[in-house]
Design an enzyme around this catalytic site. Structure first.
Site, short mmCIF file in Angstrom:
data_model
loop_
_atom_site.label_atom_id
_atom_site.label_comp_id
_atom_site.label_asym_id
_atom_site.label_seq_id
_atom_site.Cartn_x
_atom_site.Cartn_y
_atom_site.Cartn_z
N SER A 40 0.87 -1.18 0.00
CA SER A 40 0.00 0.00 0.00
C SER A 40 0.90 1.23 0.00
CB SER A 40 -0.92 -0.01 1.22
OG SER A 40 -0.18 0.05 2.42
N HIS A 152 -3.26 -6.05 2.75
CA HIS A 152 -2.36 -7.08 3.26
C HIS A 152 -3.05 -8.42 3.50
CE1 HIS A 152 0.51 -3.74 4.93
NE2 HIS A 152 0.51 -3.81 3.62
N GLN A 160 -6.33 -1.75 7.25
CA GLN A 160 -5.16 -2.60 7.03
C GLN A 160 -4.55 -3.21 8.31
OE1 GLN A 160 -2.19 -1.26 3.92
NE2 GLN A 160 -0.93 -1.00 5.73
N GLU A 161 -4.44 -2.40 9.37
CA GLU A 161 -3.66 -2.88 10.52
C GLU A 161 -4.32 -2.55 11.86
OE1 GLU A 161 0.39 -1.46 10.17
OE2 GLU A 161 0.34 -1.71 7.99
N GLU A 202 1.92 -9.30 7.17
CA GLU A 202 2.79 -8.90 8.27
C GLU A 202 2.68 -9.83 9.47
OE1 GLU A 202 2.15 -4.67 8.89
OE2 GLU A 202 3.08 -4.20 6.97
N ASP A 237 -3.72 1.36 11.77
CA ASP A 237 -3.30 1.92 10.48
C ASP A 237 -4.32 1.49 9.43
OD1 ASP A 237 -2.28 2.87 8.16
OD2 ASP A 237 -0.49 1.60 8.14
N GLU A 280 -2.78 5.92 12.21
CA GLU A 280 -1.90 6.24 11.08
C GLU A 280 -2.72 6.33 9.80
OE1 GLU A 280 1.37 3.46 10.87
OE2 GLU A 280 1.38 3.53 8.69
N ASP A 307 1.92 8.44 7.14
CA ASP A 307 2.78 7.46 6.45
C ASP A 307 2.77 7.80 4.96
OD1 ASP A 307 3.90 5.23 5.22
OD2 ASP A 307 2.30 3.86 5.77
N LYS A 332 10.07 5.08 6.91
CA LYS A 332 10.39 3.88 6.13
C LYS A 332 11.57 4.20 5.21
CE LYS A 332 5.65 2.06 5.73
NZ LYS A 332 4.38 2.23 4.96
N HIS A 360 8.94 -1.12 9.23
CA HIS A 360 9.16 -2.11 8.16
C HIS A 360 8.26 -1.80 6.96
CE1 HIS A 360 5.50 -4.75 9.51
NE2 HIS A 360 5.23 -3.47 9.53
N ARG A 361 8.30 -2.65 5.95
CA ARG A 361 7.30 -2.67 4.87
C ARG A 361 6.56 -4.01 4.95
NH1 ARG A 361 7.48 1.92 1.55
NH2 ARG A 361 5.29 1.31 1.40
N SER A 362 5.45 -4.10 4.24
CA SER A 362 4.73 -5.38 4.24
C SER A 362 5.55 -6.47 3.55
CB SER A 362 3.36 -5.22 3.61
OG SER A 362 3.44 -4.60 2.35
N LYS A 383 7.42 -0.19 14.33
CA LYS A 383 6.31 -0.94 13.76
C LYS A 383 6.93 -2.02 12.89
CE LYS A 383 3.22 0.30 10.43
NZ LYS A 383 1.99 0.78 9.76
#
Ligand code: PGA
Ligand code: ZN
Length: 423
Positions: A40, A152, A160-161, A202, A237, A280, A307, A332, A360-362, A383
């Site tokens: 994303s 994800h 997403q999170e 993730e 997020d 986020e 982000d 990131k 991190h990234r996914s 994160k």
């Protein structure tokens, strides 16, 4: 002095190609770094160069690797690896674009991070100390992504999170234990309810929960069951840039469409009902005017993280500071594409009272540089996914090593990392 630069294609955690770079010095010091990749992604991120075509689903990185082994190796060989800014600037200059589109941010970042690691090895100090100096000592509170949705996962959650924040812990390792025990309690709870315990990109579970309310409630139920309810909070997020179409937020899986103010009302209501400390990308990357309203309404009691909005870029962050948009930034390394520029962004944020969350990234690899970066910058938050799957635990394990090395010098901010949510 850099005497060896070599790139190759390796795989990330989704099975997609990514760039790995080795840097060797005349002293014999040697290091490698691998580059992460998002799903994303923000519209204004530095450009990840991919080959296109049929093979590897078009995602091969042979061109970026060629740039490492050609132009980048030619340019930075002979430079002093301790002079990180000069190495990064040299690569930025020969790329010649604002977004690293010609050589590829993936090529430049790999060489940038490998240079820092080689210099640390040469100096005989851990990476966090090389980057951060004598005062690097703060272990981050982990924002652990235990329920995945959106881009994800293929479940029923639009957002997403859903992250577990064990801020009531005294130490990083206690925070990790709280996270692990709650993660396993959540697994058991989902099983009992007949919901899927398959995981998303993730490492968080991706069950068909009905809504954000149900996801938050499930996480708190799991924390209660694990005996940690009083030590945890929640961070979200929703990655809403993915949901923003023609000026409206389309919650496809849940059904329904909201305007920007409707989204703000939703976040306010969730924050009234649950112990939420951080949200986020609660609004989309191109919805700056509504972001101002969001910050005005909720910025006093919540961490509001940009982000996709800031893409680890000083120019976007400067605008945010000037327009009073958000009060925290997700960091990131591959959004901007070099270590020096990442450190510039962190410095600007910290000087202006914006919290920094190293991320991190996914799509990840076993490279754990971000763990060291979090401690180097005393960011206080990281994160890096669920406490499961090696691409995620590589970072947690590195933080355990750092905590162990620092011994009595290791600090852990706990809830102090979230000053706004405390008041
Ligand atoms: P990404 O997601 O790595 O797929 O962009 C992470 C995030 O949105 O924070
Ligand atoms: Zn995000």
């Amino acid at each position: 002095t850099i005497v060896h630069v070599h790139g190759r294609q390796v795989l990330d955690s989704r099975g997609n190609p990514t760039v790995e770079v080795e840097v060797g010095l005349d002293s014999g010091a040697f290091a490698s770094a691998a580059v992460p990749s998002g799903a994303s992604t923000g519209e204004h991120e530095a450009v990840e160069l991919r080959d296109g075509g049929e093979a590897w689903g078009g995602k091969a990185v042979a061109r970026a690797v060629d740039h490492v082994n050609g132009e980048i190796a030619d340019r930075i060989t002979g430079l002093d690896a301790r002079d990180q800014r000069a190495v990064d600037l040299a690569m930025i200059e020969i790329d010649g674009t604002a977004t690293k589109a010609r050589l590829g941010a993936n090529a430049i970042l790999g060489a940038s991070l490998a240079t820092a690691k080689a210099a640390a090895a040469d100096a005989g100090v851990p990476l966090y100390r090389w980057i951060g100096g004598a005062n690097a000592h703060v272990l981050p509170v982990p924002l652990m992504n235990v329920v995945n949705g959106g881009a994800h996962a293929q479940n029923s959650l639009d957002f997403q999170e859903f992250m577990l924040v064990p801020g009531g812990a005294e130490t990083f390792s206690e925070a990790l234990r709280i996270g692990v025990e709650t993660y396993h309690a959540l697994e058991a709870l989902l099983k009992e309810r007949g919901l899927s315990t398959s995981v998303g990109d993730e490492g968080g579970f991706a069950p068909d929960l009905g809504s954000a309310y149900d996801a938050c409630a499930a996480i708190l139920d799991a924390a209660e069951r694990a005996g940690h309810r009083d030590k945890v909070a929640i961070a979200l997020d929703p990655a809403t840039s993915e949901l923003f179409h023609d000026g409206a937020y389309v919650l496809e899986r849940q059904g329904g469409t909201l305007d920007g103010n409707g989204m703000i009302d939703l976040w306010a209501d969730l924050a009234d009902r649950f112990p939420i400390v951080s949200i986020e990308d609660g609004l989309a990357e191109n919805d700056w005017a509504t972001w101002q309203t969001l910050t005005d309404r909720l910025g006093g009691r919540l961490q509001l993280v940009g982000d996709d909005l800031f893409v680890t870029n000083v120019e976007f962050l400067r605008r945010g500071i000037a327009e009073k948009v958000g009060n925290a930034i997700l960091v990131k390394v591959n959004q901007i594409g070099s270590l020096s520029e990442t450190l510039d962004t962190i410095e600007l944020a910290q000087r202006n009272g914006y919290a920094t969350i190293i991320s991190h990234r996914s799509g990840e690899t076993e490279d754990a540089t971000i763990a060291d970066l979090a401690v180097a910058t005393n960011s206080g938050q990281i994160k890096t996914g669920a406490p499961a799957r090696s691409d995620r635990t590589a970072k947690y394990n590195q933080l355990l090593r750092i905590e162990d090395q620092l011994g009595a010098q290791a600090a852990f901010p706990g809830w102090d990392a979230f000053p706004r949510a405390r008041s």
